[in-house]
Every structure is written in C-alpha cells, then in structure tokens.
Design an enzyme around this catalytic site. Structure first.
Site, short mmCIF file in Angstrom:
data_model
loop_
_atom_site.label_atom_id
_atom_site.label_comp_id
_atom_site.label_asym_id
_atom_site.label_seq_id
_atom_site.Cartn_x
_atom_site.Cartn_y
_atom_site.Cartn_z
N ASN A 120 -7.67 12.33 2.83
CA ASN A 120 -6.89 11.31 3.54
C ASN A 120 -7.02 11.64 5.02
OD1 ASN A 120 -5.00 9.70 4.71
ND2 ASN A 120 -3.34 10.25 3.31
N ARG A 128 -8.98 7.81 1.10
CA ARG A 128 -7.99 6.78 1.37
C ARG A 128 -8.46 5.93 2.54
NH1 ARG A 128 -2.50 6.96 4.65
NH2 ARG A 128 -1.70 4.96 3.97
N HIS A 172 0.51 0.30 1.14
CA HIS A 172 1.09 1.22 0.14
C HIS A 172 0.60 0.85 -1.27
CE1 HIS A 172 4.90 1.97 2.80
NE2 HIS A 172 4.02 2.93 2.99
N HIS A 222 8.81 1.26 -2.37
CA HIS A 222 8.31 2.50 -1.76
C HIS A 222 9.08 2.69 -0.46
CE1 HIS A 222 5.14 5.49 -0.61
NE2 HIS A 222 5.74 5.26 0.54
N LEU A 223 10.00 3.66 -0.47
CA LEU A 223 10.88 3.86 0.68
C LEU A 223 10.64 5.23 1.30
CD1 LEU A 223 14.17 2.54 -1.02
CD2 LEU A 223 12.40 1.22 0.16
N ARG A 243 10.03 1.38 12.58
CA ARG A 243 9.54 -0.01 12.63
C ARG A 243 10.66 -0.96 12.24
NH1 ARG A 243 4.66 1.00 8.61
NH2 ARG A 243 4.64 3.19 9.18
N GLU A 276 0.09 9.57 -4.40
CA GLU A 276 -1.05 8.75 -3.97
C GLU A 276 -2.37 9.49 -4.12
OE1 GLU A 276 1.63 7.82 -0.62
OE2 GLU A 276 0.39 6.03 -0.38
P1 ADP Z 1 6.01 9.16 4.56
O1 ADP Z 1 6.11 7.68 4.64
O2 ADP Z 1 5.82 9.81 5.88
O3 ADP Z 1 5.13 9.69 3.45
P2 ADP Z 1 8.17 10.19 2.90
O4 ADP Z 1 7.84 9.41 1.67
O5 ADP Z 1 7.97 11.65 2.87
O6 ADP Z 1 7.51 9.57 4.19
O7 ADP Z 1 9.72 9.88 3.22
C1 ADP Z 1 10.31 10.33 4.39
C2 ADP Z 1 11.74 9.85 4.40
O8 ADP Z 1 12.41 10.33 3.23
C3 ADP Z 1 12.52 10.34 5.59
O9 ADP Z 1 13.33 9.30 6.12
C4 ADP Z 1 13.41 11.40 4.97
O10 ADP Z 1 14.61 11.54 5.66
C5 ADP Z 1 13.66 10.81 3.60
N1 ADP Z 1 14.18 11.84 2.70
C6 ADP Z 1 13.56 12.93 2.23
N2 ADP Z 1 14.43 13.67 1.49
C7 ADP Z 1 15.61 13.02 1.51
C8 ADP Z 1 16.90 13.26 0.95
N3 ADP Z 1 17.14 14.32 0.21
N4 ADP Z 1 17.87 12.34 1.19
C9 ADP Z 1 17.64 11.28 1.94
N5 ADP Z 1 16.46 10.99 2.50
C10 ADP Z 1 15.46 11.84 2.29
#
Ligand code: ADP
Length: 399
Positions: free
Chosen positions: A7, A93, A182, A210-211, A243, A386
């Site tokens: 990636n 990727r 995504h 996907h959050l 964003r 992924e």
């Molecule tokens: P990316 O899009 O960079 O791959 P990730 O999927 O790693 O991102 O998600 C990052 C988000 O997940 C951040 O906003 C982080 O705060 C949130 N996050 C990670 N662990 C927790 C948790 N235990 N509780 C709430 N939010 C979390």
C-alpha cells in the site's frame, strides 16, 4: 507460496507478506517518512520457531524505490522470504480506478497507462500507488503484479446512484460522477457478514459503515454495491476526522465571494480543517469523547452531528434497499466506539434495527453480533482487513 501486499502512499509504504495457503501473516510493517532524514522501516515477523520478532531500522530511504528495495532485503534477511521465486503475486492498493476497472487487474503497460489517465481524479493518491507498481515491476521481474482498486467494488452502482444532477456533458466528457471509495473494506466486511448470516453474499442486503479517519456508508443489494456515500472524491458523505462530508456546494461560492477564499484555501478547509477537527479542535474520536466527558460543548456537538449524519444514511439506505439483512460496523470507530454505535442505532426499531445494549457495550475491537436476538436486522461488528482482501483478490486474479 507467498503473496506480498503493498500500500504505497505519498510518504509511506505499508506492506504485508502472507502465506497464501492459509493466509497466515508471515511479516508486516511499514516504511515511513520517505525522503526525510528520519525515514524508517518497521517490520514484525514470526520466526521459524513461531516467536514474534520486531525490527525498527533507522535508515536513509530517499525514494519509493529505496523503500521497496529495503522491504524486500529485510524480508529476505529475516528469513520471512526465501527468494523472489516464493512470491506468487504482489497485490497493490490503488485508490482510483475511474470507470476502467471493475475488478482486480493484472498489471501490464495498458493498465499502467489507464491508472495514469485517472490521476486527475485522485492527484494525491494515484501517483504514489503507481510508483509502488512501477518499482515492484522493476524489482520483481516475472512476479505478477495485481492492482486492486478502492473504487472497483462500487462500479456496480446504477446510473441513478452515480450520476450527479448536473449537465450530462460533465459526466460524458469530464468523468464527473460518484465513484465511491473504501471498496476493498466494504467488500471484505460484506463477505464476513454473509458468513455470519449463513448465506451466500449474493443473497444478502447490507448496509456497511466504514468509520475511520475517513468514513463511508455503502448500500449493498444481493452482494453488490448500489450506492455509497463518498462521491467523485472521498470528501462527500459522512462527517470524518478532518473532512466535512455533505455540504451545500453554494457554501463554496459564498466563501469565495464574501471571504475571498480561493480553490486551494477551500480544498484545505473542507478536506483538512473540517469534520471533527473543525467542529471541536481534535480529529481523533477518542479525544473527542475525552473532551465531551470534560463538558466541552463543541465536542458534544461534534459527536451529535456525526451521529445525526450516520443515522440519515442508515435511513436512506434502508429505504433504497427495502429489505436489510444486516448493518455492519467497521473501521477504528465502528469497531471500537460503543457509544457511536449505540447513538447511530438508537430509536431505529421502526426500521427493524434493535441494538442489544450490553452486547454492544461488551464488544470492542473484535467481530460479533450486537443486535437483539429478535432484531429483524442483524447488527454486526467486523474488524476490517483491507490487506487480507487485497491479498486474496491478487491471488484470485493470477489463478
Ligand atoms: P484510518 O481511516 O486512518 O485507517 P482507523 O480505521 O484506524 O482510521 O480509525 C481511526 C479512528 O478510530 C480515530 O478517530 C480513532 O479515534 C478511532 N478509534 C480508535 N479506537 C477507538 C476507541 N476505542 N474508541 C473510539 N474511537 C476509536
């Protein structure tokens, strides 16, 4: 037989080496800060005797070429990779495949030309993805290279979902449409959800969320994406770390006319200074919650707006799909943030979505069911992977 997944980003290259027979991870890591004096290579691998080992190499890595060369040398040095002949394929990727790519694709000169053609649609990502492909082709002659596109899964969207209501020539001549992103993650969690439902993916209607720092929702009918919240670029849709997601385009004219903003300022504002960061000063959801606990009202509002938007998409996609079998949470927030899941699913009984409070509160960072046993719509948490999905798709493309 091994599969290497790369990636390649603008200043980093993440990688994972799989044993293709059982998809065990042989080694993984990343080269970061390429071109800077502090560039480094981190690698974790499993020794021959099964113990986990790690190496952190402070190393002058000036380019993607140096980075990939160093990754392979280190993989060989640690014994994770015997020789290049062990590599069955390299999966790359690629963020944007435009309309040209609907599936993982074996790289040749024409494919490279097509990826180059869509650079204007993803100027920050595609050049770095392409760099990785070009370097890998040079360093691993004879090893098949497979491009796996973030946009490919969404190429099944109907025109009614992907066209914007603007004059048609802008689509036909300038490719302005919804592409969605995504896709690899949505595809992976959809397959996992189908397994959890115990039926083929082609018989599943799902809403996948996907959050992460970036966030998107997808409506999946009979296993295929029929709508997704990100648009021509990953800016549209849900509230994200920095964003803004959905916004009235007329805000742009207003900011230009009344505040003298130009394109670059607007780009920076909406992509990098908005979302959670713009609303409450931090872009990490854990920090947002920490501020909320301290009574910070901006942080509370940021959580409220994020949840409101999420609910709107769940409702809209439920209406679009008619029947929903499962709602699937993934990404850092989806996998870990029990409060956001509870908030997004709250008061949705009329849509058949009934969360099980204790099950939700107890499920962090692993797969499971968080809906009540008699909820018409199952609610699942599925950690995304992924790299594994890219590896599987790359192997499928060369078999
Ligand atoms: P990316 O899009 O960079 O791959 P990730 O999927 O790693 O991102 O998600 C990052 C988000 O997940 C951040 O906003 C982080 O705060 C949130 N996050 C990670 N662990 C927790 C948790 N235990 N509780 C709430 N939010 C979390």
């Amino acid at each position: 037989m091994k599969i290497l997944v790369l990636n390649s980003g603008s200043s980093s290259i993440k990688f994972r080496l799989f044993q293709a027979e059982d998809w065990c991870v042989v080694a993984s890591g990343a080269v970061t800060r390429i071109g800077e004096p502090s560039a480094s290579l981190e690698l974790s691998w499993t020794d021959a005797d099964g113990t986990e080992a790690q190496r952190d190499d402070a190393a002058g890595i000036a380019s993607h070429h140096d980075g990939i060369q160093r990754i392979v040398a280190t993989l060989q040095d640690t014994g994770a990779l015997g020789g290049l002949e062990e590599l069955r394929a390299v999966g790359h990727r690629v963020v944007h495949g435009g309309e040209a790519f609907h599936a993982p694709t074996l790289v040749d000169d024409d494919v490279i030309a097509s990826i180059r053609q869509v650079i204007p649609l993803a100027p920050l990502h595609n050049p770095a993805n392409l760099d990785g492909i070009l370097v890998a082709r040079e360093l691993f002659p004879g090893v098949p290279q497979v491009a796996v596109f973030d946009t490919a899964f969404h190429q099944t969207m109907p025109r009614t979902a992907y066209r914007y209501a603007i004059p048609g020539y802008l689509y036909r001549e300038h490719h302005v449409r919804r592409y969605g992103f995504h896709g690899t993650s949505h595809a992976y969690v959809a397959k996992q959800a189908a397994d959890m439902l115990g039926r083929p993916l082609s018989q599943c209607n799902l809403i996948t969320l996907h959050l992460g720092n970036g966030a998107s929702a997808t409506a999946i009918r009979d296993g295929a994406s029929v709508d997704t919240s990100m648009g021509m670029t990953p800016l549209e849709g849900l509230v994200m770390g920095s964003r803004c997601g959905d916004i009235d385009p007329a805000v742009h004219f207003y900011l230009c006319r009344h505040l003298g903003f130009d394109n670059d300022t607007l780009d920076d504002l909406l992509n990098r200074q908005s979302g959670l960061l713009g609303l409450c000063g931090v872009n990490d959801m854990r920090e947002v919650h920490r501020l909320t606990e301290e009574g910070n009202e901006d942080a509370e509002l940021a959580v409220g707006i994020t949840c409101h938007r999420l609910k709107k998409y769940i409702g809209a996609y439920a209406a679009l799909l008619g029947r929903v079998d499962a709602l699937v949470f993934t990404g850092g927030i989806g996998e870990n943030d029990t409060e956001m899941r509870a908030c997004a699913c709250g008061d949705l009984e009329s849509l058949g979505i009934e969360l099980d409070g204790p099950a939700n509160a107890g499920l962090i960072g692993r797969a499971g069911v968080v809906s009540k046993a008699d909820s018409r719509v199952s609610v699942f948490v599925v950690p995304t992977d992924e790299e594994l999905e890219i590896g599987r798709q790359a192997l499928a493309a060369v078999l």
